[in-house]
Each structure stands twice: as C-alpha cells, then as structure tokens.
Motif scaffolding. Structure first.
Motif, short mmCIF file in Angstrom:
data_model
loop_
_atom_site.label_atom_id
_atom_site.label_comp_id
_atom_site.label_asym_id
_atom_site.label_seq_id
_atom_site.Cartn_x
_atom_site.Cartn_y
_atom_site.Cartn_z
N UNK A 243 0.81 -1.23 0.00
CA UNK A 243 0.00 0.00 0.00
C UNK A 243 0.83 1.27 0.00
N UNK A 244 2.14 1.16 0.30
CA UNK A 244 2.97 2.37 0.32
C UNK A 244 3.03 3.05 -1.05
N UNK A 245 2.76 2.32 -2.12
CA UNK A 245 2.79 2.93 -3.45
C UNK A 245 1.75 4.02 -3.60
N UNK A 246 0.64 3.88 -2.92
CA UNK A 246 -0.39 4.93 -2.94
C UNK A 246 -0.54 5.52 -1.53
N UNK A 247 0.62 5.94 -1.02
CA UNK A 247 0.68 6.41 0.36
C UNK A 247 -0.15 7.65 0.63
N UNK A 248 -0.33 8.51 -0.38
CA UNK A 248 -1.07 9.75 -0.14
C UNK A 248 -2.54 9.48 0.13
N UNK A 249 -3.15 8.61 -0.65
CA UNK A 249 -4.55 8.30 -0.41
C UNK A 249 -4.69 7.47 0.88
N UNK A 250 -3.68 6.66 1.19
CA UNK A 250 -3.71 5.93 2.46
C UNK A 250 -3.63 6.90 3.63
#
Length: 308
Positions: A243-250
């Motif tokens: 999930x770190x690849x889409x860290x901003x939405x996370x």
C-alpha cells in the motif's frame, strides 16, 4: 554610579549606623538618599543582613494555558495522534466537529486560543505524550505528480459502520495537490460505481486525470481498465500487498479515520457531515506535506473557492 556590589552596600549601612547622615552617605557613594535608606531598612530585619539583590521574579504568575486548554491539548493528542502544529491550528480555528468535541470534553463553550508549538510540546512532554506516536521509522521512495490532474489515487475504505448503516467510502485524491476530489459513502461499491463517479466528475466539473493509481481490488480489474481506456485515462495498479505505493490516499484514509470516524458518533446524522468534512479538508485544513491547503494548489488557475 552603576550597580552597587554587596561590599559597597555594606559600607553604606555601616556608615549610617556609625552616625553619619543619610544625605552625606549618599553624596560620598554617589547614590540617592532613597538607595541608602532602602539598604538600611532591609538590614534592620531579624536575622543575618543580606546585601544581595532580591529576585525580580513575580510572586504570582498567571499561566496562559488554562485548564480547558490543557485538557483540549491532551484530548487532541490522544484522540488523533496529532503533532504540535496540527494541535495549534485546531486550537485556533477548530472545525465544527472538533469544536463540538472540545466543548463536550471541557464542558464549556470553546474560545479559540493561540499557543506556541513549544508551549504545546512542553505540556505533552510533562504528561509523557510528546515524540512520535509511530515508533518505527521507514525510508520510502517519494514521488509526486508535477501538476493537478496528472495523477489521481483511488481507494476504498471499508467496510465500516456509520450509525446503523454498513458500507464503504470511495476516496479519490489528486496526487499533486492532495485535493480530495471525491469522498462519499456507499452501501456497496462495484466497478460500475467507480466508473459512474469518474464520468460524473468529468461531466460536471470538467476535470479528468491523465492517470489513475489503484490497487488490485475487484472494482479495478479488466472492466475498469477497458472503460478508463475509452475515456483516455491510463490505469496503473500497485504491486500486491504494497500500500505504500499509494501512500497519499492511504494517509487521507488515516485522516478520515482519525478526524471523522472517531468523532462522528457524537452527531445524530454523521453521513450528512461528510460533505462538510471534504470541504474543510480541501479549503481549511493546512497540509504540511504541501505547505498549503489543497484547494490553493488544485484551483490555482481557476477563479473557484469551493467545489462540491
């Protein structure tokens, strides 16, 4: 004459005690009669004479941090794991639901207060709450789109229960500006749901991403990818279990959890407040990652203040 040392003060007092007039002693030592009389008067008290200056520290100090402010700082830290900057901003300009939380905690109407980050940190340190709440540190590779609508990150939060309703929240975030393009609750989210939302945004707001970053959920597979291709949106899937690849939405999802879900239980109709949360997040919540509010970056080339 400048500041007198202890020995000079002792000599003045001894001269007066030997019978010299205060006027003459003042002329000899180059001070005022008031100064001579002050030190004579101090040495008349019982005990050993003291010729040192008294402390200029006030006898009583009125702390700027009231009991209500102290409670508010601790509540915001423990409830949301906020740092000093975020706590400072919410003490000065709390949104409606944070204000309601503070008033219910302190038991009185909330009055905005301005404190320095150092003061807030001292309070947290005193109560053992300072420092990062996330003990481990990681080195992630940072990336960011170069302009608005170049990349949107899309994710689904859920299943969750808000009130008596169970469902999911569809979240769409602009990678460059951190602008929360979409944040809405659904009882069920399918591929058709996500596609219809994208089409609605394109039709009503005239905004369309060049690329969409999504995970490998069932909503974002072949049908989604083919439909996006027809409307000229390139779809990129993140690696599985990363999930770190889409860290901003996370990070937005974490903000949603901490700053909406945790406090929405005190309201009668929490789902009605979700648009207000989205507007506050975009227009008023200072984002330290971009040193601005998301709307200021996302709408910088448009004469628009609020988009709903």
């Amino acid at each position: 004459m400048g500041c007198l040392d202890s020995e000079t003060r002792r000599l003045m007092v001894n001269a007066v005690r030997k019978g010299y007039k205060i006027k003459d002693v003042a002329e000899i030592f180059g001070v005022s009669r008031k100064t001579v009389w002050k030190w004579c008067k101090r040495t008349m008290k019982r005990g050993r004479p003291v010729y040192r200056d008294r402390s200029k520290r006030p006898r009583t100090t009125h702390s700027k941090v009231t009991e209500a402010a102290l409670v508010a700082i601790i509540v915001l830290r423990e409830a949301f794991n906020w740092g000093t900057q975020r706590i400072k901003l919410n003490l000065e300009r709390p949104p409606a639901y944070i204000r309601s939380l503070l008033e219910s905690t302190t038991g009185k109407p909330w009055t905005p207060i301005t404190l320095s980050r150092q003061t807030i940190n001292n309070i947290l340190k005193k109560h053992g709450l300072n420092g990062s709440p996330y003990k481990s540190k990681h080195e992630w590779k940072y990336f960011r789109a170069s302009r608005p609508d170049e990349l949107w990150q899309i994710d689904i939060r859920g299943p969750i229960r808000i009130g008596d309703i169970r469902g999911n929240v569809l979240i769409i975030l602009d990678d460059y500006s951190r602008y929360l393009v979409w944040c809405k609750f659904y009882k069920s989210i399918t591929t058709e749901t996500v596609i219809s939302v994208l089409q609605e945004i394109i039709k009503t707001r005239k905004r369309q991403p060049e690329r969409a970053l999504v995970d490998n959920g069932p909503q974002f597979r072949e049908t989604f990818k083919k439909t996006c291709k027809t409307i000229k949106i390139e779809v990129t899937h993140t690696p599985p279990h990363y999930p770190q690849c889409k860290g901003k939405v996370e990070r937005v999802i974490r903000t949603f959890n901490e700053e909406f879900l945790r406090v929405c239980t005190i309201f009668e109709n929490p789902l009605d407040l979700m648009p207000e949360f989205q507007m506050w997040y975009n227009d008023d919540r200072y984002n330290m990652g971009i040193s601005s509010c998301p709307t200021e970056l996302y709408m910088h080339q448009f004469d628009v203040t609020h988009v709903t």
